[in-house]
Write an enzyme that holds these catalytic residues in place. Structure first.
Site, PDB file in Angstrom:
ATOM      1  N   PHE A 114       0.861  -1.307   0.132  1.00 33.85           N
ATOM      2  CA  PHE A 114       0.089  -0.055   0.020  1.00 33.85           C
ATOM      3  C   PHE A 114       0.922   1.269   0.018  1.00 33.85           C
ATOM      4  O   PHE A 114       1.704   1.369   0.730  1.00 33.85           O
ATOM      5  CB  PHE A 114      -1.019  -0.116   1.027  1.00 33.85           C
ATOM      6  CG  PHE A 114      -1.872   1.044   1.129  1.00 33.85           C
ATOM      7  CD1 PHE A 114      -3.018   0.997   0.140  1.00 33.85           C
ATOM      8  CD2 PHE A 114      -1.870   2.170   1.702  1.00 33.85           C
ATOM      9  CE1 PHE A 114      -4.152   2.017   0.029  1.00 33.85           C
ATOM     10  CE2 PHE A 114      -2.852   3.277   1.579  1.00 33.85           C
ATOM     11  CZ  PHE A 114      -3.558   3.319   0.873  1.00 33.85           C
ATOM     12  N   ASP A 145       0.935  -4.698   8.497  1.00 35.35           N
ATOM     13  CA  ASP A 145      -0.108  -3.684   8.377  1.00 35.35           C
ATOM     14  C   ASP A 145      -1.400  -4.580   8.295  1.00 35.35           C
ATOM     15  O   ASP A 145      -1.409  -5.313   7.140  1.00 35.35           O
ATOM     16  CB  ASP A 145       0.040  -2.840   7.160  1.00 35.35           C
ATOM     17  CG  ASP A 145      -0.809  -1.792   6.894  1.00 35.35           C
ATOM     18  OD1 ASP A 145      -2.050  -2.179   7.259  1.00 35.35           O
ATOM     19  OD2 ASP A 145      -0.722  -0.917   6.350  1.00 35.35           O
ATOM     20  N   TYR A 186     -11.315   2.370  10.177  1.00 39.50           N
ATOM     21  CA  TYR A 186     -12.526   2.715   9.573  1.00 39.50           C
ATOM     22  C   TYR A 186     -12.987   1.693   8.528  1.00 39.50           C
ATOM     23  O   TYR A 186     -13.960   1.952   7.808  1.00 39.50           O
ATOM     24  CB  TYR A 186     -12.515   4.090   8.869  1.00 39.50           C
ATOM     25  CG  TYR A 186     -10.821   4.417   8.159  1.00 39.50           C
ATOM     26  CD1 TYR A 186     -10.763   3.535   6.779  1.00 39.50           C
ATOM     27  CD2 TYR A 186      -9.942   5.082   8.561  1.00 39.50           C
ATOM     28  CE1 TYR A 186      -9.758   3.788   5.923  1.00 39.50           C
ATOM     29  CE2 TYR A 186      -8.825   5.152   7.977  1.00 39.50           C
ATOM     30  CZ  TYR A 186      -8.683   4.220   6.638  1.00 39.50           C
ATOM     31  OH  TYR A 186      -7.518   4.621   5.901  1.00 39.50           O
ATOM     32  N   LYS A 187     -12.457   0.497   8.516  1.00 45.16           N
ATOM     33  CA  LYS A 187     -12.462  -0.462   7.489  1.00 45.16           C
ATOM     34  C   LYS A 187     -13.549  -1.390   8.093  1.00 45.16           C
ATOM     35  O   LYS A 187     -14.673  -1.253   8.557  1.00 45.16           O
ATOM     36  CB  LYS A 187     -11.441  -1.192   6.952  1.00 45.16           C
ATOM     37  CG  LYS A 187     -10.391   0.035   6.069  1.00 45.16           C
ATOM     38  CD  LYS A 187      -9.281  -0.620   5.544  1.00 45.16           C
ATOM     39  CE  LYS A 187      -8.090   0.270   4.859  1.00 45.16           C
ATOM     40  NZ  LYS A 187      -8.565   0.888   3.568  1.00 45.16           N
TER      41      LYS A 187
HETATM   42  C1  LIG Z   1      -3.023  -1.470   3.734  1.00 43.77           C
HETATM   43  C2  LIG Z   1      -3.247   0.012   4.080  1.00 43.77           C
HETATM   44  N1  LIG Z   1      -2.489   0.767   4.871  1.00 43.77           N
HETATM   45  C3  LIG Z   1      -2.976   1.833   5.332  1.00 43.77           C
HETATM   46  C4  LIG Z   1      -3.963   2.602   4.778  1.00 43.77           C
HETATM   47  C5  LIG Z   1      -4.543   4.119   4.902  1.00 43.77           C
HETATM   48  O1  LIG Z   1      -3.728   4.780   6.021  1.00 43.77           O
HETATM   49  P1  LIG Z   1      -4.119   5.996   6.719  1.00 43.77           P
HETATM   50  O2  LIG Z   1      -5.406   5.681   7.723  1.00 43.77           O
HETATM   51  O3  LIG Z   1      -3.145   6.601   7.301  1.00 43.77           O
HETATM   52  O4  LIG Z   1      -4.841   6.772   5.576  1.00 43.77           O
HETATM   53  C6  LIG Z   1      -4.833   1.862   3.807  1.00 43.77           C
HETATM   54  C7  LIG Z   1      -6.262   2.631   3.288  1.00 43.77           C
HETATM   55  O5  LIG Z   1      -6.788   1.952   2.577  1.00 43.77           O
HETATM   56  C8  LIG Z   1      -4.394   0.560   3.428  1.00 43.77           C
HETATM   57  O6  LIG Z   1      -5.156  -0.099   2.603  1.00 43.77           O
END
Ligand SMILES: Cc1ncc(COP(=O)(O)O)c(C=O)c1O
Length: 407
Positions: free
Chosen positions: A124, A194, A219-220
């Site tokens: 990501f 992650d 938020y997911k």
């Molecule tokens: C694997 C992954 N890491 C991090 C993030 C986003 O990070 P942040 O909450 O800092 O925008 C996402 C967002 O879709 C993601 O898919």
């Protein structure tokens, strides 16, 4: 599977009632819970209470009276069972990006003789960007990306930390946390996973896999709402040796003693930086509470079954789509991607017909199957709509030629 069979499968599903915990709009088939989880029915009342009864009535006394000061640690403890961690190993704080920064820098500082942050290309973007930021700041550090299949072989004595996403945001590939963590440890490196597309969607056993560090989104699948605070995990055995580079007062051992010099709090609390976002944490706590009492193994198996049904129906009813996710559910998260040259326009045409998924550049139509609130009939209807969009060429509309800011 026919629509009637899909409906019968929902009727027989012991998890079906969980859907009633969410305020989903009528007529919408929501397959984007992997980007933004649905609204739990209890969240508006909880937020109203925190705003009007706690903040409105008690003002600053709320920090003690309503436990606001401990909210970040408390909310982390609620997430812990979803990721196989102890309650005192998880903290809710900041965004995933900021938590990546804190933990990557802490890991590099804990391995001063090693220069490499190792990751994979097409991780990501924020993971790679934050690693680049950390490497640029610390003398003698670099980010190295190696194709996933060659990654384990590339873990050498210069690797300070291996940074990977458990479930790939685009393909949905699920990596083997246990095997990669063991390989990293065998070479003396730390690992940072992650879990943004894993927490609440697939089984994760951080303690069982001896994981050092992890981060993830609120938020997911955790349903914390747009821009919800994120979480971070630090294994208990590492907490006293790692230092957050963002040595803010809320991570101090005694913030209200107002000392000039920083002294990290014991335990996970040292990874806090500034004042915790109480409204955001309250919404996230409601989101996480939707998992209370749920048989997680059954829930995650349902997610796999929904994905399997989607793959089978798309391949049966739609032409021109190439599966861009693992076919075998054992190697996949709870979302499925198909590549198609007109994926963006197709996604917009689906949204116009109230089937909500998302598009990921350059050519991926991605659908997420949040097992708490998605049913088998939803999957059937979504593919039926997709088949109609393709049959009627509904995607071929000039309105869909230019991409919106968020896809
Ligand atoms: C694997 C992954 N890491 C991090 C993030 C986003 O990070 P942040 O909450 O800092 O925008 C996402 C967002 O879709 C993601 O898919």
């Amino acid at each position: 599977m026919t629509r009637d069979e899909a409906r019968a499968r929902d009727a027989a599903d012991p998890l079906r009632g969980l859907r009633d915990r969410f305020a989903l709009p009528d007529g919408v088939i929501y397959l984007d819970g992997n980007s933004l989880g649905a609204l739990p029915k209890t969240t508006p009342a909880r937020l109203t209470d925190v705003v009007t009864e706690q903040w409105g009535r008690d003002l600053i006394a709320g920090w003690n009276a309503h436990g606001w000061i401990g909210a970040a640690v408390r909310a982390g403890g609620a997430i812990a069972p979803l990721i196989g961690a102890q309650a005192d190993e998880v903290l809710v704080a900041d965004s995933t990006s900021v938590n990546l920064f804190k933990l990557l820098a802490a890991a590099c500082m804990a391995r001063p003789e090693r220069g490499t942050i190792l990751s994979e290309p097409e991780n990501f973007p924020t993971d790679l960007y934050m690693a680049q930021g950390v490497a640029g700041m610390l003398a003698g550090r670099r980010v190295k990306t190696v194709a996933f299949d060659d990654l384990v072989a590339a873990i050498d004595d210069d690797v300070a930390v291996v940074l990977l996403t458990h479930v790939h945001y685009k393909s949905g590939h699920k990596r083997d946390i246990a095997a990669i963590t063991a390989a990293a440890h065998a070479r003396g490196a730390l690992v940072l996973w992650d879990l943004s597309h894993s927490a609440g969607a697939v089984a994760v056993d951080l303690n069982g896999c001896d994981v050092d560090l992890a981060v993830g989104c609120g938020y997911k699948y955790l349903n914390g709402g747009p821009g919800a605070p994120a979480f971070l995990y630090v294994a208990r055995g590492l907490q006293e040796t790692l230092r957050s580079p963002l040595s803010g007062w809320m991570g101090h051992a005694a913030p209200f003693d107002f000392h000039d010099d920083y002294a990290p709090a014991p335990g996970i609390a040292r990874f806090q930086c500034g004042t915790p976002p109480i409204l955001g944490i309250a919404a996230l706590e409601e989101g996480v509470a939707q998992f209370d009492g749920v048989d997680l193994a059954a829930l995650f198996a349902k997610g796999q079954a929904l994905c399997d049904l989607y793959v089978a129906l798309v391949e049966e009813r739609c032409t021109g789509f190439v599966l861009a996710s693992p076919r075998d559910g054992a190697h996949r998260g709870s979302h499925v991607s198909f590549a198609h040259p007109h994926a963006y326009a197709i996604c917009q045409a689906l949204i116009a017909r109230r089937v909500v998924g998302d598009f990921r550049a350059p050519d991926v139509l991605r659908m997420g199957f949040a097992p708490l609130y998605t049913g088998f009939e939803d999957v059937w209807c979504a593919v039926d709509t997709l088949a109609a969009v393709m049959r009627e060429r509904a995607w071929n509309d000039p309105a869909y030629r230019f991409r919106a800011a968020v896809t």
